[in-house]
Enzyme design. Structure first.
Site, mmCIF file in Angstrom:
data_model
loop_
_atom_site.group_PDB
_atom_site.id
_atom_site.type_symbol
_atom_site.label_atom_id
_atom_site.label_comp_id
_atom_site.label_asym_id
_atom_site.label_seq_id
_atom_site.Cartn_x
_atom_site.Cartn_y
_atom_site.Cartn_z
ATOM 1 N N ASP A 96 -8.472 3.665 0.984
ATOM 2 C CA ASP A 96 -7.393 3.370 1.922
ATOM 3 C C ASP A 96 -7.032 1.891 1.861
ATOM 4 O O ASP A 96 -7.805 1.039 2.308
ATOM 5 C CB ASP A 96 -7.817 3.746 3.340
ATOM 6 C CG ASP A 96 -6.658 3.691 4.322
ATOM 7 O OD1 ASP A 96 -5.575 3.236 3.944
ATOM 8 O OD2 ASP A 96 -6.855 4.108 5.486
ATOM 9 N N ASP A 276 0.954 1.994 0.325
ATOM 10 C CA ASP A 276 -0.111 2.688 1.046
ATOM 11 C C ASP A 276 -0.632 3.868 0.241
ATOM 12 O O ASP A 276 0.128 4.785 -0.071
ATOM 13 C CB ASP A 276 0.396 3.168 2.408
ATOM 14 C CG ASP A 276 -0.665 3.918 3.182
ATOM 15 O OD1 ASP A 276 -1.820 3.461 3.200
ATOM 16 O OD2 ASP A 276 -0.348 4.973 3.768
#
Length: 404
Positions: A96, A276
């Protein structure tokens, strides 16, 4: 802006003294694999993205060598294996870049092979506040790279976090500010900070390589620490500075504009946003979304909220161009559509054609006007360079692949 670690860096340096990491000349490659689990029925990737985008959108609305590890795709996320403890236990962690905290405790229980530091971290993840306690333990990754006395956050209770044991946070250090439970304003070391201080890598750089989705299982990716893996690139890496726009700069934020087709129709005017790894689709401001929809002739499918085009419209589809730094990174018509072999993952008929562009549901000017998800990153090698505060992209052998 990237913050200085202050006294916690000193703590990190002291904790590894006397326990050096073995340094080798050749890079260690850690692969990534993708899997989709159907134990709970069809996975709604659109809903997964909706919750994640809301987190970014709503935040602050008011106020020495390379080490490479493999990644697996699972439930819309990429997974990497990390070994913790002695003897080691393997944990599957979500990669992440929108979080800077590395933690376990969601699945495989932590054996507590070392000691509790008495410090903790509070961070919201997936819409839930997850209090975690720091434990000092040994972490091993790749081909025998060992980090002794690593401070690992362990969550006590986690819900709705399936098929993984936690998160490997590769986001900027700014994201750690204010998350310590003792309310210290300082940032604290991220996973890559530990690798640099321990001597495992020379530079605070992460390289990310994804392959386009074709099936639910078996496709691989790669996460590299310390330097880019140039063997994955088929062009030079083009770098751009981290944006100075407030809402985007605390993440891996950048400035860009987007045009469409041979006439370079303006879709998104110069503005700031982020990349992202946790988002499946590409999100742009609502006014830009309207212009893209008009340019392609797409209609919105009420069942899944995605833009749908006909076979004739697909044959007329032109490149979508991302102008970043001094480079132009074009998504071919095939790269702009969701893999038709995976239509069942988005609750669609097998022959339907859906575009991967979605709306942020707010107009340009919010300070976070786009989110580049992995449907873009699987076409371009991505470099996160914290030392120089830059983000880089390069073409790969999959940039113009017709796998979708």
């Amino acid at each position: 802006m990237f913050l200085t670690v202050s006294f916690l860096t000193l703590l990190l340096a002291l904790s590894i003294t006397g326990s050096p990491v073995e340094v080798r000349n050749s890079p260690t490659i850690l692969p990534l694999t993708r899997r989709l689990n159907f134990s709970d029925g069809t996975i709604n990737l659109v809903q997964h993205d909706k919750a994640r985008v809301a987190t970014f959108r709503d935040y602050n609305m008011h106020g020495r060598r390379a080490e490479s590890i493999p990644m697996t795709y699972s439930r819309g996320r990429y997974i990497v294996a990390l070994n913790v403890g002695s003897p080691p236990t393997t944990y599957k962690l979500v990669v992440d870049c929108g979080s800077a905290v590395t933690w376990i405790g969601a699945g495989t229980p932590y054996g507590k092979t070392s000691f509790n530091t008495g410090r903790g971290v509070k961070e919201s993840y997936g819409g839930s506040e997850l209090p975690r306690t720091f434990f000092v333990d040994t972490v091993t990754l790749g081909h025998g790279i060992t980090i002794p006395n690593y401070e690992l956050a362990v969550a006590s209770t986690v819900s709705n976090f399936r098929d993984s044991d936690g998160v490997l946070g590769i986001g900027p250090q700014d994201l750690t500010v204010g998350t310590l439970t003792n309310d210290l304003p300082a940032a604290y070391p991220t996973f890559t900070d530990w690798l640099v201080t321990a001597g495992a890598i020379r530079q605070n750089i992460v390289g990310i390589f994804f392959q386009p989705l074709r099936t639910g299982d078996g496709d691989t990716g790669q996460l590299v620490f310390g330097e880019p893996d140039y063997t994955k690139c088929t062009s030079n890496i083009v770098y751009t500075d981290i944006t100075n726009t407030r809402r985007s700069q605390r993440y891996w934020g950048l400035d860009q504009r987007i045009t469409y087709g041979n006439r370079d129709i303006n879709i998104l005017f110069p503005t700031a946003g982020i990349i992202d790894t946790g988002c499946n689709f590409i999100y742009i401001a609502s006014d830009a979304y309207g212009r893209y929809r008009a340019a392609t002739g797409a209609t919105i499918n009420k069942r899944n909220g995605l833009l749908r085009i006909t076979p004739r419209q697909y044959s007329a589809l032109q490149e979508l161009k991302f102008h970043i730094g001094n480079g132009v990174f074009s998504l071919s018509p095939n790269a702009q559509i969701w893999p038709r072999s995976l239509n069942h993952r988005i609750r669609a008929e097998k022959d339907d054609i859906y575009l991967i562009i979605k709306t942020l549901s707010m107009p340009t000017g919010a300070g976070l006007d786009f989110i580049i998800g992995w449907t873009f990153m699987q076409r371009f090698y991505t470099v996160l360079d914290r030392d120089n505060r830059k983000i880089g992209f390069a073409m790969t052998s999959f940039t113009y692949a017709t796998t979708n």
